[in-house]
Scaffold this active site. Structure first.
Site, mmCIF file in Angstrom:
data_model
loop_
_atom_site.group_PDB
_atom_site.id
_atom_site.type_symbol
_atom_site.label_atom_id
_atom_site.label_comp_id
_atom_site.label_asym_id
_atom_site.label_seq_id
_atom_site.Cartn_x
_atom_site.Cartn_y
_atom_site.Cartn_z
ATOM 1 N N GLN A 106 0.850 -1.203 0.000
ATOM 2 C CA GLN A 106 0.000 0.000 0.000
ATOM 3 C C GLN A 106 0.886 1.255 0.000
ATOM 4 O O GLN A 106 0.378 2.369 -0.073
ATOM 5 C CB GLN A 106 -0.900 0.010 1.237
ATOM 6 C CG GLN A 106 -1.816 -1.193 1.334
ATOM 7 C CD GLN A 106 -2.515 -1.249 2.681
ATOM 8 O OE1 GLN A 106 -3.593 -0.684 2.884
ATOM 9 N NE2 GLN A 106 -1.882 -1.941 3.630
ATOM 10 N N ASP A 109 6.402 4.451 -1.565
ATOM 11 C CA ASP A 109 7.784 4.924 -1.393
ATOM 12 C C ASP A 109 8.814 4.143 -2.204
ATOM 13 O O ASP A 109 9.982 4.523 -2.259
ATOM 14 C CB ASP A 109 8.174 4.895 0.112
ATOM 15 C CG ASP A 109 7.982 3.505 0.758
ATOM 16 O OD1 ASP A 109 7.668 3.462 1.966
ATOM 17 O OD2 ASP A 109 8.129 2.478 0.058
ATOM 18 N N HIS A 124 -1.387 1.348 -4.340
ATOM 19 C CA HIS A 124 -1.736 2.760 -4.216
ATOM 20 C C HIS A 124 -0.805 3.666 -5.014
ATOM 21 O O HIS A 124 -0.740 4.872 -4.758
ATOM 22 C CB HIS A 124 -1.731 3.176 -2.731
ATOM 23 C CG HIS A 124 -2.808 2.492 -1.943
ATOM 24 N ND1 HIS A 124 -2.839 2.496 -0.568
ATOM 25 C CD2 HIS A 124 -3.870 1.760 -2.337
ATOM 26 C CE1 HIS A 124 -3.901 1.812 -0.148
ATOM 27 N NE2 HIS A 124 -4.534 1.337 -1.202
ATOM 28 N N CYS A 132 -0.678 13.051 -15.802
ATOM 29 C CA CYS A 132 -1.536 14.168 -16.191
ATOM 30 C C CYS A 132 -2.919 13.964 -15.589
ATOM 31 O O CYS A 132 -3.496 12.882 -15.697
ATOM 32 C CB CYS A 132 -1.654 14.239 -17.722
ATOM 33 S SG CYS A 132 -2.885 15.438 -18.253
ATOM 34 N N CYS A 152 0.876 19.780 -17.884
ATOM 35 C CA CYS A 152 1.144 18.679 -18.808
ATOM 36 C C CYS A 152 1.638 19.232 -20.147
ATOM 37 O O CYS A 152 0.987 20.131 -20.717
ATOM 38 C CB CYS A 152 -0.147 17.875 -19.025
ATOM 39 S SG CYS A 152 -0.028 16.672 -20.355
ATOM 40 N N GLY A 192 2.857 -4.330 9.005
ATOM 41 C CA GLY A 192 2.833 -2.874 9.146
ATOM 42 C C GLY A 192 1.639 -2.201 8.515
ATOM 43 O O GLY A 192 1.748 -1.091 8.002
ATOM 44 N N SER A 194 -2.536 -1.122 9.217
ATOM 45 C CA SER A 194 -3.593 -1.014 10.239
ATOM 46 C C SER A 194 -4.831 -1.793 9.812
ATOM 47 O O SER A 194 -5.772 -1.937 10.585
ATOM 48 C CB SER A 194 -3.962 0.464 10.453
ATOM 49 O OG SER A 194 -4.299 1.051 9.197
ATOM 50 N N PRO A 219 3.443 -4.138 15.815
ATOM 51 C CA PRO A 219 3.550 -3.998 17.274
ATOM 52 C C PRO A 219 2.183 -3.976 17.964
ATOM 53 O O PRO A 219 2.076 -4.201 19.161
ATOM 54 C CB PRO A 219 4.253 -2.642 17.444
ATOM 55 C CG PRO A 219 4.798 -2.276 16.131
ATOM 56 C CD PRO A 219 3.980 -2.977 15.112
#
Ligand code: APR
Length: 252
Positions: A106, A109, A124, A132, A152, A192, A194, A219
């Protein structure tokens, strides 16, 4: 924080070593130890007063394109300064130790690919790509006039990040591939995340339906926890390397 390898059940290790197809659904938490704040972490600095869920929407971009463009520029600069952590690298290593490993992320990066994972489905989008707004196609070069967002070069419309905003459909091919992978997973990790945002959060159920072993690395408890065969409560940067060591220690 180290994670106690001894708490890894033998049955878990056996099924992981025998797995033909391992699938990992990752969320912002796997990048937290790289220094990338999770989506629901408090925002910092000048963005502290904004709720990300208010900025990552088509309506926000329509209302104030420069603000949304600047927020993504800030996030892109944040990400350009960090690298993959031990959790990302453990998954890239695991890919070399099992017949097939699919990462469904998701995150926007690109850190899984930087760590060496080769089969990555980006549900995502990816912050390093720009498209554009009108034509919905990737644009790699444009004239920097100082206007934000830039225009654009083909149609003169606004450019926007190639990421999925709240209320937008996920890329159909990515979602189809993610569903197909989840249905053939012998072992399905959620790492990691939710488990709040759908349809990503429905993928572990696909694995459960198909008889896969589902494992949560986080965690904290999440709405997905009660579906899990196993839950490992710890940071992915410690848990994932511990799992790889416990399952394949004889190979290195
Ligand atoms: N290791 C593992 N998990 C962690 C760590 C860590 N070191 N640190 C935090 N977490 C967990 C948190 O407990 C939380 O469950 O990571 C999760 C992060 O949750 P979110 O911030 O909601 O991120 P995510 O699940 O990826 O959000 C899903 O929703 O916000 C939209 O599009 C956005 O892709 C995002 C999606």
């Amino acid at each position: 924080m180290s994670f106690d390898m001894m708490s890894l059940p033998d049955e878990f290790i056996r099924r992981l070593r025998e797995a033909k197809h391992v699938v990992v659904l990752s969320g912002a938490g796997i990048s937290a130890e790289s220094g990338v704040p999770t989506f629901r972490d408090a925002q910092t600095g000048l963005w502290a007063k904004y709720d990300p869920q208010e900025l990552a929407t088509p309506e926000a971009f329509q209302r104030n394109p420069q603000l949304v463009w600047d927020w993504y520029t800030w996030r892109r600069n944040l990400i350009s300064g960090v690298g993959p952590n031990h959790g990302h690298r453990a998954l890239a290593q695991m890919e070399r130790l099992v017949p097939r490993l699919t990462v469904i992320t998701q995150n926007i990066d690109g850190l899984h690919q930087q760590a060496g994972s080769t089969d990555v489905i980006e549900l995502h989008g990816n912050l390093s790509r720009t498209k554009c707004l009108n034509e919905d196609r990737i644009v790699e070069q444009w004239e920097e006039t100082g206007e934000r967002p830039p225009r654009c070069p083909h149609c003169g419309g606004y450019l926007r990040p190639d990421v999925v905003w709240f209320g937008e459909a996920l890329p159909p091919l990515a979602l189809h591939r993610a569903m197909a992978a989840s249905r053939t997973a012998d072992v399905f990790f959620t790492v990691g995340t939710s488990g709040i945002v759908y349809p990503a959060a429905s993928l572990p159920m696909e694995a459960v339906e198909a008889g896969g072993m589902v494992v949560e690395v986080n965690p904290e408890d999440t709405p997905l926890t009660h579906w899990m065969t196993y839950t490992f409560r710890g940071p992915s940067g410690a848990v994932l390397p511990a799992i790889v060591s416990a399952a394949w220690s004889e190979t290195f």
